[in-house]
Enzyme design. Structure first.
Site, PDB file in Angstrom:
ATOM      1  N   HIS A   4       0.830  -1.205   0.000  1.00  0.00           N
ATOM      2  CA  HIS A   4       0.000   0.000   0.000  1.00  0.00           C
ATOM      3  C   HIS A   4       0.865   1.256   0.000  1.00  0.00           C
ATOM      4  CE1 HIS A   4      -2.802   2.871   2.205  1.00  0.00           C
ATOM      5  NE2 HIS A   4      -3.504   2.521   1.142  1.00  0.00           N
ATOM      6  N   ASP A  33      -1.934   5.791  -5.540  1.00  0.00           N
ATOM      7  CA  ASP A  33      -3.015   6.713  -5.861  1.00  0.00           C
ATOM      8  C   ASP A  33      -2.505   7.670  -6.924  1.00  0.00           C
ATOM      9  OD1 ASP A  33      -4.812   5.974  -3.514  1.00  0.00           O
ATOM     10  OD2 ASP A  33      -2.985   6.581  -2.478  1.00  0.00           O
ATOM     11  N   HIS A  46      -1.530  10.798  -2.533  1.00  0.00           N
ATOM     12  CA  HIS A  46      -2.828  10.404  -1.996  1.00  0.00           C
ATOM     13  C   HIS A  46      -3.752  11.594  -1.753  1.00  0.00           C
ATOM     14  CE1 HIS A  46      -5.693   9.525   1.288  1.00  0.00           C
ATOM     15  NE2 HIS A  46      -5.792   8.348   0.700  1.00  0.00           N
ATOM     16  N   GLU A 118      -5.155   3.487  -7.978  1.00  0.00           N
ATOM     17  CA  GLU A 118      -6.406   4.091  -7.521  1.00  0.00           C
ATOM     18  C   GLU A 118      -6.561   5.503  -8.073  1.00  0.00           C
ATOM     19  OE1 GLU A 118      -8.681   5.696  -3.520  1.00  0.00           O
ATOM     20  OE2 GLU A 118      -7.053   4.236  -3.286  1.00  0.00           O
TER      21      GLU A 118
END
Length: 259
Positions: A4, A33, A46, A118
């Site tokens: 992550h 992200d 992010h 993402e």
């Protein structure tokens, strides 16, 4: 096992240092992200603003890549009592990371590394984020896998509209519907149109395991975020989830007996 924002417990999130560490730790995939800069570059950040993770201020969408390149995205991480930050190696290891550079890193790695990308929303750029993402993936030969199960990339989002855009433009690219709370649709084992994979939070897994079982019965893969505690890893294994997204790739792989 998906790292992550890279190995983000050990190195500054979304930096080259964090992703190199995740690869060295044995991660199967890297999560990032993406946001669009004012001059049209996808960068791995992010938050909507850079204040938390850099020594600068302002919204990513209002800054050009050259502006972001002047910022340090790493000195805040791992400071000792004297306020000194660790040496992250390469001088560029804590600069802003473009998605293009991350794709190059993965392409140069001597084993298969998947990417979980993402898209962040809401955004001032509407569908431009998805358009730019698919154009970049196409340059690397990743936008049109022969079948979803053969893809080295999956696109994730909390936005059903974003996933629908991706699914329409790239039908064989896997898409993950991220969910923080249980919804009636989720209780029924259903995902939004265009989504292929369920992406529930670890909170859902802890408090509503029946939802996870229902999703499995409906034939959906399940990728859970963000799984850092040993008891949560054990729970995910017991429930048979397909993907664990964690800030601690090395620790999780050790717990799973893979290191």
């Amino acid at each position: 096992m998906v790292a992550h924002r890279g190995a983000s417990e050990d190195a500054p999130e979304h930096t080259l240092a964090a992703y190199v560490k995740a690869i060295e730790d044995g991660a199967d995939a890297l999560e990032c992200d993406v946001r669009l800069t004012a001059d049209g570059h996808l960068v791995c950040v992010h938050d909507r603003r850079v204040n938390r993770t850099s020594n600068g201020r302002g919204a990513v969408s209002a800054l050009e890549l050259a502006d972001l390149a002047t910022l340090d995205f790493g000195t805040w991480k791992g400071r000792d009592e004297a306020g000194e930050s660790p040496d992250w190696g390469d001088p560029g290891a804590t600069s802003v990371l473009t998605l293009e550079r991350l794709l190059e890193l993965v392409a140069d790695t001597d084993r298969r590394i998947e990417l979980a990308i993402e898209t962040k929303h809401p955004t001032r750029w509407a569908g431009q984020v998805e358009d730019k993402l698919l154009q970049l993936l196409d340059r690397f030969g990743l936008a049109a896998p022969a079948a979803p199960e053969e893809s080295a990339v999956r696109v994730m989002s909390f936005s059903a509209r974003s996933l629908h855009r991706v699914a329409e433009a790239a039908p064989t690219l896997p898409t993950v519907s991220l969910t923080q709370f249980v919804t009636p649709r989720l209780r029924d084992g259903r995902l939004p149109a265009g989504a292929r994979i369920a992406g529930p939070s670890i909170r859902i897994v802890r408090h509503h395991p029946a939802v996870i079982l229902r999703l499995r019965q409906a034939g959906h893969q399940i990728h859970v975020w963000t799984v850092d505690e040993p008891e949560d890893v054990e729970l995910c294994v017991r429930l048979g989830v397909d993907g664990i997204i964690t800030n601690r790739p090395k620790q999780v792989l050790t717990q799973l007996g893979r290191l």
